[in-house]
Design an enzyme around this catalytic site. Structure first.
Site, PDB file in Angstrom:
ATOM      1  CE1 TYR A 287       2.303  -9.989  36.288  1.00 28.98           C
ATOM      2  CE2 TYR A 287       2.772 -11.475  34.477  1.00 28.98           C
ATOM      3  CZ  TYR A 287       2.337 -11.262  35.766  1.00 28.98           C
ATOM      4  OH  TYR A 287       1.936 -12.329  36.535  1.00 28.98           O
ATOM      5  CE1 TYR A 337       3.669 -12.814  39.315  1.00 31.48           C
ATOM      6  CE2 TYR A 337       2.204 -13.822  40.916  1.00 31.48           C
ATOM      7  CZ  TYR A 337       2.528 -13.529  39.619  1.00 31.48           C
ATOM      8  OH  TYR A 337       1.704 -13.955  38.600  1.00 31.48           O
TER       9      TYR A 337
END
Lengths: 383, 138
Positions: A287, A337
């Site tokens: 991440y 995203y």
């Protein structure tokens, strides 16, 4: 052996187009992504009996029953803490399947983050009055994720000598991977000099240290072992899972040690449950809301010694043809995203052999998220 | 203090901290049983699970543990106020407060910079703690 090991497998994935302005509702995006994931897996919508959502998602279960046509749900769950969710939803799905609470579970994330509620804007988070931990942060202008997570980046620089150019090496690698990926929103390769020339947002974080903002949705279908073997594609086995916390995490920054990742705790558990170690991992999906957190995670998950993540990422070592390929889709930084769920999809794609930055003979992939608060991780294995 | 920021909303666990600010005293919560600091202020000690707390007046002297310089104005109200520093200030009992570092330019802030508390008044009369660089060497 962990009861969750190999009890469930990822069997299908779906994604919408990723863009700056979808021109559609988040519900519309979610329906498309889930339908595509079901088709990819070869399961019918009515076969879906479990659902896991991010608690931040604006699309809820009720909307999906009415508009996607789910009608045999017997288990539902949701996970919190934002970017932790990408892997935590898979952990919850695998747990439900292992326990027999559901057989075929969908995890999804849908958001118009660029055209709708933007996380990088102060107005998204600000109110006239703030309580809880925010009462001790926002009055002093600590407003957005960059203001919070920049504190960790700075502390890593202070304690370990990590440099902005090393953050830049992460950005260069992620952009290179995105340049190969037609789904990616940012595909023009960059250099470390480009990174150094990008403007400061929350010093030490520069523009090219920050992830992009996107509209889109994606979904993953998981199912039980017996069913997985009968479907049309080879399954990707959920070999190890972890979701948890090992220290104080209130307010994100009110922790004991900002230079050590919270996910050090989660890492031990994901390897224990999978019965493998970092030396066996072929690629990592990390991440990457901000580039320094790739460095933190490489340390936390044992790919290098604590404090040495900065030098590890230099010289292309995290690029596709090198020591440990990271985020071969381009990540939050350059693909889109969608809150970390595309990292799980890319892990699946690597094991299916269809990545646009394919790692040769990939067998084991780690996907992990959130190093500053409660965190989660999954290890997937090729069939 | 920065202008236009959200105001803190006290609750029963944090009220003594805000009351102390009105008297220009930096009161920090410490466990009555084991002495562990609590931050943010809360109802139980995470080390020993005691619910008893003492509010101890801090010296107000600390050091910069970490910081960012907010260069980009993330809200229109900040347009004329950037760049500003948001630092984490290490105080007694393992407590770190968020504050701005006053009295020096953003590029003069460094790790372990000694700072001391000051109290600044908002338009509504409420006072909040902030920090400024200590001018003389200790």
């Amino acid at each position: 052996m962990s009861a969750l090991r190999d009890a469930a497998a990822a069997v299908g994935v779906g994604e919408t187009t990723y863009s700056k302005e979808s021109g559609r509702t988040e519900l519309s995006l979610a329906c498309e992504a889930i339908k595509k994931a079901a088709e990819d897996a070869g399961v019918a919508i009515e076969d879906i009996d479990g659902l896991v959502r991010y608690d931040m998602d604006h699309v809820d279960e009720a909307a999906l029953t009415s508009h996607l046509g789910l009608k045999n749900l017997r288990w539902m769950s949701q996970v919190g803490y934002g970017g932790t969710g990408g892997n935590a939803v898979v952990v919850h799905a695998a747990a439900a399947i292992a326990a027999g609470a559901a057989e075929t579970v969908v995890c999804y994330r849908a958001l118009n983050e660029r055209s709708g509620v933007r996380y990088g804007q102060g107005a998204t988070w600000m109110k006239d009055e703030v309580g809880g931990a925010e009462a001790f942060q926002m009055p002093w202008g600590m407003l957005t994720p960059a203001h919070l997570f920049g504190q960790f980046a700075r502390r890593h620089m202070i304690e370990d000598g990590t440099t902005s150019r090393q953050f830049g090496a992460v950005a260069v690698a992620l952009r290179r991977h995105a340049s190969l990926n037609p789904r990616a929103m940012m595909r023009t390769p960059i250099t470390i000099e480009d990174h150094q020339a990008s403007r400061l947002i929350a010093d030490p974080l520069r523009l090219f240290d920050c992830c992009i903002e996107s509209d889109g949705a994606c979904a993953v279908v998981l199912t039980a072992a017996d069913r997985a073997r009968s479907l049309r594609h080879a399954p990707a086995w959920i070999m190890g899972v972890s979701q948890g916390s090992g220290s104080r995490t209130s307010g994100i920054v009110f922790r004991d040690d900002l230079a050590v990742a919270e996910s050090t705790y989660t890492a031990a558990e994901v390897y224990r449950s999978a019965e493998v170690g970092p030396e066996e991992i072929d690629a990592a999906m990390i991440y990457d809301h901000f580039t320094p957190f790739v460095i933190f995670s490489l340390e936390a998950y044992g790919f290098c010694e604590p404090g040495e993540g900065g030098s590890f990422v230099e010289d292309g070592r995290i690029e596709v043809d090198d020591v440990l390929p990271v985020n071969t889709h381009g990540g939050n930084h350059s693909e889109a995203y969608i809150h970390g769920l595309p990292h799980v999809i890319e892990a699946f794609r690597q094991l299916r052999g269809t990545s646009t930055a394919q790692v040769e003979s990939a067998e084991l992939i780690l996907s992990c998220s959130s190093v500053a608060q409660l965190s989660a991780a999954v290890i997937l294995r090729k069939d | 203090m920065l202008e236009g920021m959200p105001r803190p909303l006290p609750n029963l666990d944090t009220q003594p901290f805000w009351d102390g600010c009105q008297e220009e005293r930096l009161l920090l919560p410490r466990c009555s049983a084991c002495g562990e600091g609590r931050w943010p202020p809360g109802p139980m000690c995470p080390a020993c699970q005691s619910q008893d707390v003492d509010w101890i007046e801090s010296s107000g002297r600390g050091r910069v543990y970490s910081w960012i310089v907010a260069n980009h104005p993330v809200h229109p109200v900040l347009t004329g106020q950037v760049p500003y520093v948001v630092a984490m200030i290490e105080l007694e009992h393992n407590i770190r407060l968020v504050g701005n570092v006053m009295g020096c330019a953003p590029d003069e802030v460094e790790a372990d910079l000694p700072v001391e508390v000051i109290f600044e008044r908002l338009e509504d009369g409420r006072q909040l703690p902030n920090f400024r660089r200590v001018e003389t060497a200790e």
